[in-house]
Design a protein around this motif. Structure first.
Motif, PDB file in Angstrom:
ATOM      1  N   TYR A 200       0.855  -1.183   0.000  1.00 13.48           N
ATOM      2  CA  TYR A 200       0.000   0.000   0.000  1.00 13.48           C
ATOM      3  C   TYR A 200       0.891   1.232   0.000  1.00 13.48           C
ATOM      4  N   ARG A 201       0.658   2.127  -0.951  1.00 11.54           N
ATOM      5  CA  ARG A 201       1.464   3.330  -1.096  1.00 11.54           C
ATOM      6  C   ARG A 201       2.959   2.990  -1.117  1.00 11.54           C
ATOM      7  N   PRO A 202       3.383   2.159  -2.058  1.00 10.14           N
ATOM      8  CA  PRO A 202       4.792   1.737  -2.097  1.00 10.14           C
ATOM      9  C   PRO A 202       5.741   2.908  -2.333  1.00 10.14           C
ATOM     10  N   ARG A 203       6.890   2.853  -1.687  1.00  8.72           N
ATOM     11  CA  ARG A 203       7.877   3.920  -1.806  1.00  8.72           C
ATOM     12  C   ARG A 203       9.300   3.393  -2.006  1.00  8.72           C
ATOM     13  N   LYS A 204       9.417   2.060  -2.198  1.00  8.78           N
ATOM     14  CA  LYS A 204      10.731   1.471  -2.453  1.00  8.78           C
ATOM     15  C   LYS A 204      10.625   0.425  -3.567  1.00  8.78           C
ATOM     16  N   ARG A 205      11.706   0.294  -4.338  1.00  9.79           N
ATOM     17  CA  ARG A 205      11.786  -0.786  -5.320  1.00  9.79           C
ATOM     18  C   ARG A 205      12.788  -1.809  -4.797  1.00  9.79           C
ATOM     19  N   LEU A 206      12.267  -2.905  -4.258  1.00 11.42           N
ATOM     20  CA  LEU A 206      13.110  -3.952  -3.667  1.00 11.42           C
ATOM     21  C   LEU A 206      13.115  -5.233  -4.496  1.00 11.42           C
ATOM     22  N   ASP A 207      12.144  -5.385  -5.377  1.00 15.63           N
ATOM     23  CA  ASP A 207      11.959  -6.643  -6.102  1.00 15.63           C
ATOM     24  C   ASP A 207      12.373  -6.458  -7.565  1.00 15.63           C
ATOM     25  N   TYR A 208      13.255  -7.342  -8.045  1.00 10.53           N
ATOM     26  CA  TYR A 208      13.897  -7.138  -9.336  1.00 10.53           C
ATOM     27  C   TYR A 208      13.863  -8.391 -10.203  1.00 10.53           C
TER      28      TYR A 208
END
Length: 244
Positions: A200-208
């Motif tokens: 919800y309301r994502p603010r990081k890119r951790l999955d690649y």
């Protein structure tokens, strides 16, 4: 040849509403129409938190797919011969020719082990190497884990996809190390920032999703139609493989 690949940290099926519901995970995978799905934080008979269920075999049965599993943690009980496990997994619409689980470096300061699932998938009689992993948030361990993965990729000539929760930021030193060897699919065809965490309301890119240079990216997207299913959102990419 075209193939759809998705990476998804399922948080052992427990959603942001604290409900344990693998049916939501299955529905997201089914609606994505992905051919290959790398999963992180998967339980096999692990604990009460997931009702001691073998989650990957249940998902494979529901979705009518083949599967492979790589335990990052294995616990044995005096009262049971069944090992309690937690780790990474792969679901595949195609035949899994080979699969191997390898433990990779993890700091003794942290309880959670780390592993990499190494598989070879047969697509129209051609092999594709698919690796699934969950990298440590500890910088020292993450650096060593990435070195292990990249060494493996460089020594293997097959077209390769590496996916999972990398616990790093795009453009960081860790990301740049990987990007020297492989291509980040989001940087090629993704729109916006590709944030996946929190759901919800994502603010990081951790999955690649990283690919070798002999694979072409057609399209990439974050799948966000059911953010309550896990604390991460999955990333889906449509790829084109070169024919031999």
């Amino acid at each position: 040849m075209k193939v759809s690949v998705m990476t998804f940290n399922i948080h052992h099926g427990r959603g942001t509403d604290r409900r344990l519901d693998l049916n939501r995970i299955a529905e997201m995978i089914r609606k994505s129409n992905a051919d290959l799905i790398g999963l992180n934080e998967v339980d096999r008979f692990f604990s009460k938190r997931s009702m001691y269920r073998d989650q990957i075999s249940w998902l494979a049965e529901q979705l009518q797919m083949e599967y492979a599993f790589s335990p990052s943690i294995t616990l044995k009980s005096k009262n049971s011969e069944t090992a309690r496990q937690y780790g990474n997994a792969l679901l595949s619409k195609f035949k899994i020719l080979k699969n191997k689980s390898t433990h990779i470096h993890s700091s003794s300061k942290f309880r959670e082990g780390r592993s990499i699932l190494e598989t070879v998938i047969e697509i129209d009689s051609q092999p594709l190497q698919v690796l699934v992993t969950h990298i440590s948030f500890n910088p020292s361990s993450r650096r060593k884990q990435i070195q292990h993965i990249l060494k493996f990729v460089e020594l293997n000539p097959l077209p390769t996809v590496v996916m999972g929760d990398w616990n790093m930021n795009p453009g960081s030193k860790s990301w740049r190390t990987v990007a020297k060897i492989m291509h980040d699919v989001w940087n090629i065809s993704g729109e916006d920032r590709g944030f996946t965490y929190p759901s919800y309301r994502p603010r990081k890119r951790l999955d690649y999703l990283f690919i070798s240079e002999d694979i072409k990216v057609i399209d990439t997207e974050v799948v966000d139609f059911m953010p309550e299913a896990s604390d991460h959102l999955p990333v889906l990419a449509k790829l084109e493989l070169s024919t031999l």
